[in-house]
Scaffold this active site. Structure first.
Site, PDB file in Angstrom:
ATOM      1  N   GLU A  16       0.855  -1.198   0.000  1.00  0.00           N
ATOM      2  CA  GLU A  16       0.000   0.000   0.000  1.00  0.00           C
ATOM      3  C   GLU A  16       0.887   1.242   0.000  1.00  0.00           C
ATOM      4  O   GLU A  16       1.888   1.291   0.718  1.00  0.00           O
ATOM      5  CB  GLU A  16      -0.888   0.022   1.257  1.00  0.00           C
ATOM      6  N   ARG A 106     -15.775   2.767   3.977  1.00  0.00           N
ATOM      7  CA  ARG A 106     -16.613   3.870   4.436  1.00  0.00           C
ATOM      8  C   ARG A 106     -15.782   5.150   4.528  1.00  0.00           C
ATOM      9  O   ARG A 106     -16.219   6.223   4.172  1.00  0.00           O
ATOM     10  CB  ARG A 106     -17.203   3.560   5.813  1.00  0.00           C
ATOM     11  N   GLY A 107     -14.547   5.000   5.043  1.00  0.00           N
ATOM     12  CA  GLY A 107     -13.694   6.173   5.251  1.00  0.00           C
ATOM     13  C   GLY A 107     -13.815   6.682   6.672  1.00  0.00           C
ATOM     14  O   GLY A 107     -14.783   6.387   7.380  1.00  0.00           O
ATOM     15  N   ASP A 108     -12.811   7.430   7.081  1.00  0.00           N
ATOM     16  CA  ASP A 108     -12.818   8.048   8.407  1.00  0.00           C
ATOM     17  C   ASP A 108     -13.372   9.455   8.300  1.00  0.00           C
ATOM     18  O   ASP A 108     -13.219  10.110   7.278  1.00  0.00           O
ATOM     19  CB  ASP A 108     -11.390   8.082   8.972  1.00  0.00           C
ATOM     20  N   TYR A 146     -11.076  -6.111  10.438  1.00  0.00           N
ATOM     21  CA  TYR A 146     -10.433  -5.632  11.668  1.00  0.00           C
ATOM     22  C   TYR A 146     -10.259  -6.769  12.670  1.00  0.00           C
ATOM     23  O   TYR A 146     -11.209  -7.101  13.405  1.00  0.00           O
ATOM     24  CB  TYR A 146     -11.280  -4.494  12.272  1.00  0.00           C
ATOM     25  N   HIS A 150     -13.329  -3.017  14.805  1.00  0.00           N
ATOM     26  CA  HIS A 150     -13.148  -1.630  14.366  1.00  0.00           C
ATOM     27  C   HIS A 150     -13.179  -0.716  15.590  1.00  0.00           C
ATOM     28  O   HIS A 150     -13.829  -1.039  16.593  1.00  0.00           O
ATOM     29  CB  HIS A 150     -14.276  -1.270  13.377  1.00  0.00           C
TER      30      HIS A 150
END
Ligand code: FAD
Length: 290
Positions: A16, A106-108, A146, A150
């Protein structure tokens, strides 16, 4: 190539990277990519920051990974501040570039916000975005998992129920949040397989290269620091070169153990650090060949 065609038996190593901050030229990440390409990753994923120039930079890097360096690319995509129409604009662009893989998240919430608020007409959960992307019938889809639950749902069993709902929308690959304790990952794998989640899982590994960076990242993502790593950070944390050496050794041992336990894949959070990634790849080469 779609990522669902990569997990056919061999253990898959992937990386990544993230776009540099807006005041840094993109060339800095291209120099990193030049070196990462030589390590033959199965794919490189590029993180996504919602909004304007940040998302444009992510797409530019994904294009470079796929079309200039010839490495399979996975584009991260989030629901933050997005409507189905704006998501489609990004997907159209990615499709036109020949990108075939999306990591749907979803994103933070943006820095300073208390929690994630779905945008008007937008998606509340990653599973909604996955359903939307799946509807186009042209992308292979990865999603986040996770092992320690999460941050907003520390009940691992409940988080796995949500994970199952997400996978049922058509997920081809799960990539985990970084973790430092393999035992937690193995326990998680047992639970998800028992639930019938059968898709491949890549274990997310990030080497500890400096102690303060890890404290910041773990406070953001909730990964626990086991006693052995804590001791290393206390012993070497004050001397950057020693901490980096110890962190590389720790991550290498973690990966060798994961490979011996027949993990489907390992996803390196490279932090755009080519030299350290190269060193770890050298340390694990013997385990990969077995
Ligand atoms: P979801 O799966 O939607 O879960 C979000 C929360 O909602 C969880 O607490 C979950 O338990 C809960 N939940 C899910 N379904 C339900 C339901 N039906 N009812 C009630 N609660 C539910 N962030 C970025 O901004 N950009 C990136 O590029 C990026 N890349 C990442 C890559 C990986 C491999 C990982 C692991 C994370 C990445 N993140 C990234 C961070 C990620 O966006 C955050 O962890 C985010 O808070 C959750 O995203 P998700 O896709 O897992 O969300």
């Amino acid at each position: 190539m779609k990522i669902n065609g990569l997990f056919t038996g061999e253990q898959v190593i992937s990386f990544e990277i993230f776009p540099p901050k807006p005041d840094f030229p993109l060339d800095t990440v291209f120099a990193t990519l030049e070196e990462l390409k030589g390590l033959n990753p199965a794919f490189i994923s590029v993180t996504y920051g919602a909004g304007g120039s940040s998302s444009a930079r992510s797409i530019e890097i994904v294009d470079k990974v796929k079309n200039h360096y010839g490495v399979e690319a996975v584009a991260h995509l989030t629901c933050v501040g997005a409507t189905p129409d704006t998501i489609d604009t990004v997907l159209d662009r990615l499709q036109a570039l020949g990108v075939e893989n999306i990591l749907a998240l979803r994103g933070d919430p943006p820095a300073g916000d208390d929690g994630f608020v779905p945008p008007e007409n937008g998606f509340a959960y990653a599973k909604d975005l996955i359903r939307h992307v799946k509807g186009r019938d042209c992308f292979s889809i990865a999603a986040a998992a996770y092992p320690e639950g999460h941050l907003e749902c520390r009940d691992v069993d409940r988080d796995i129920e949500y994970l199952q709902q997400k996978v049922e929308q058509g997920v081809d690959l799960l990539i985990t949040q970084l973790f430092f304790d393999n035992a937690l990952f193995y326990a998680f794998m047992e639970k998800i397989r028992a639930k019938g989640i059968a898709c491949p899982v890549s274990a997310g590994i990030m080497p500890v290269l400096n102690a303060s960076q890890v404290k910041r990242i773990t406070s953001l993502c909730g990964a626990g620091i086991p006693a052995k790593l804590q001791r290393l950070m206390e012993k070497y944390g004050a001397v950057p070169a020693d901490m980096e050496k110890a962190g590389i050794e720790y991550a290498s041992e973690q990966i060798v153990d994961l490979l011996a336990h027949k993990v489907n894949g390992v996803h390196f959070y490279t932090m755009n650090k080519a030299r350290q990634t190269k060193e770890i790849m050298g340390n694990i080469a013997g385990a990969l060949r077995k």
